[in-house]
Design an enzyme around this catalytic site. Structure first.
Site, PDB file in Angstrom:
ATOM      1  N   HIS A  64      58.750  29.853  12.406  1.00  0.00           N
ATOM      2  CA  HIS A  64      57.835  30.693  11.619  1.00  0.00           C
ATOM      3  C   HIS A  64      58.357  30.951  10.209  1.00  0.00           C
ATOM      4  O   HIS A  64      57.895  31.873   9.530  1.00  0.00           O
ATOM      5  CB  HIS A  64      57.594  32.033  12.334  1.00  0.00           C
ATOM      6  CG  HIS A  64      56.811  31.902  13.596  1.00  0.00           C
ATOM      7  ND1 HIS A  64      56.737  32.893  14.532  1.00  0.00           N
ATOM      8  CD2 HIS A  64      56.076  30.868  14.091  1.00  0.00           C
ATOM      9  CE1 HIS A  64      55.969  32.484  15.544  1.00  0.00           C
ATOM     10  NE2 HIS A  64      55.562  31.278  15.308  1.00  0.00           N
ATOM     11  N   CYS A  84      57.232  26.516  -2.525  1.00  0.00           N
ATOM     12  CA  CYS A  84      56.318  26.335  -3.654  1.00  0.00           C
ATOM     13  C   CYS A  84      54.945  25.951  -3.108  1.00  0.00           C
ATOM     14  O   CYS A  84      54.814  24.939  -2.399  1.00  0.00           O
ATOM     15  CB  CYS A  84      56.809  25.246  -4.609  1.00  0.00           C
ATOM     16  SG  CYS A  84      55.639  24.981  -5.966  1.00  0.00           S
ATOM     17  N   THR A 114      60.600  37.976  23.549  1.00  0.00           N
ATOM     18  CA  THR A 114      59.291  37.680  22.967  1.00  0.00           C
ATOM     19  C   THR A 114      58.173  38.107  23.924  1.00  0.00           C
ATOM     20  O   THR A 114      58.328  38.007  25.143  1.00  0.00           O
ATOM     21  CB  THR A 114      59.155  36.195  22.579  1.00  0.00           C
ATOM     22  OG1 THR A 114      57.903  35.968  21.955  1.00  0.00           O
ATOM     23  CG2 THR A 114      59.328  35.267  23.772  1.00  0.00           C
ATOM     24  N   SER A 115      57.057  38.576  23.350  1.00  0.00           N
ATOM     25  CA  SER A 115      55.960  39.139  24.153  1.00  0.00           C
ATOM     26  C   SER A 115      55.017  38.068  24.685  1.00  0.00           C
ATOM     27  O   SER A 115      54.116  38.383  25.464  1.00  0.00           O
ATOM     28  CB  SER A 115      55.165  40.131  23.292  1.00  0.00           C
ATOM     29  OG  SER A 115      54.654  39.463  22.138  1.00  0.00           O
ATOM     30  N   ALA A 147      68.537  42.746  25.513  1.00  0.00           N
ATOM     31  CA  ALA A 147      69.013  41.394  25.193  1.00  0.00           C
ATOM     32  C   ALA A 147      70.535  41.346  25.100  1.00  0.00           C
ATOM     33  O   ALA A 147      71.164  40.398  25.578  1.00  0.00           O
ATOM     34  CB  ALA A 147      68.395  40.931  23.878  1.00  0.00           C
TER      35      ALA A 147
END
Ligand code: APR
Length: 235
Positions: A109, A117, A176-177, A219
């Site tokens: 991500h 740019c 993570t969901s 975690a």
């Protein structure tokens, strides 16, 4: 579970929560204070670049106030010691995996430390702050934007990620969901190719029933224990 040879690990915001970085969903999450449509879409960037750039400037500046935690450090230890194939895929845009020492790492991500740019597509180290109209160091056009994959844009490195997941024999998801695709679909791909699947998360996620095993907790505790067991067995 037999001793894996090749491992793919997917991480999300939950792995950085104990370092003091807010997650997205849930109490006090980023998306509680900000509307996705205002800060994390190409339309928002076109409509109001100053607000979007300010949002990511604040998140980039906050990186100086946080440190990798025991979970990041355990994964870096695994990266250094694991003789087989290993790939760490993160949805996170913070730099805590790198700062912990992970090297076999892909940011799907984007990354706060990087700028993109919008005209020539070149990526470069992000100035801090990164105001709109900052010239690109390569083409010179005033077109640098945060190198973040906005909703509606294609995540990075998908070919390499899908090839690694299809070829691994252990897929592990941490913090993570399971709310956002294509990341949330990787467990299905892994299972379809016969990999064992393990979830380490604070609470059940949207995809928990897709995993062979789910361990609930922090975690820092879960990841350290998992890595220690794996390296001990492999030692
Ligand atoms: N230890 C383990 N898990 C945790 C911890 C912790 N200390 N704290 C929170 N979690 C878990 C939560 O239970 C939740 O399931 O981490 C998950 C975080 O979920 P989200 O906030 O939805 O974050 P994430 O899954 O990474 O979001 C995916 O959505 O907004 C977009 O692009 C953004 O990469 C992001 C993507």
């Amino acid at each position: 579970m037999t001793q894996p040879r090749s491992i793919v690990i997917l991480t999300g915001a939950g792995i950085s929560a104990e370092s003091g970085i807010a997650t997205f969903r849930g109490p006090g999450g980023l998306w509680e204070g900000h509307r996705v449509e205002d800060v994390c879409t190409p339309e928002a960037l076109a409509r109001d670049p100053a607000s979007v750039h300010r949002f990511y400037d604040a998140r980039r500046a906050a990186l100086a106030t946080v440190e990798p935690n025991a979970a990041h450090l355990a994964l870096a230890r695994l990266d250094a010691a694991w003789p087989g194939a290993l790939l760490l895929v993160t949805q996170n845009v913070d730099d805590l995996h790198e700062r912990a020492g992970s090297r076999r790492l892909l940011h799907m991500h984007g990354a706060l430390r990087s700028a993109l740019c919008a005209l020539c597509g070149i990526r470069s180290a992000s100035p801090d702050p990164l105001p709109p109209d900052t010239p690109c160091p390569d083409c010179g056009e005033p077109a640098l934007r945060p190198d973040i994959v906005f909703f509606g844009e294609m995540p990075y490195h998908m070919d390499a990620i899908e090839a690694a997941v299809a070829g691994c024999d252990l897929f592990v998801s941490i913090g993570t969901s399971g709310a956002v695709y294509p990341a949330a679909g990787l467990v299905r791909l892994a299972a379809a190719h016969g990999a064992a699947t393990l979830e380490l998360n604070l609470e059940p996620s949207a995809g928990s029933d897709l995993f062979d095993e789910t361990r609930l907790g922090l975690a820092t505790a879960l990841v350290s224990a998992w890595v220690d067991t794996l390296l001990h067995r492999h030692g």
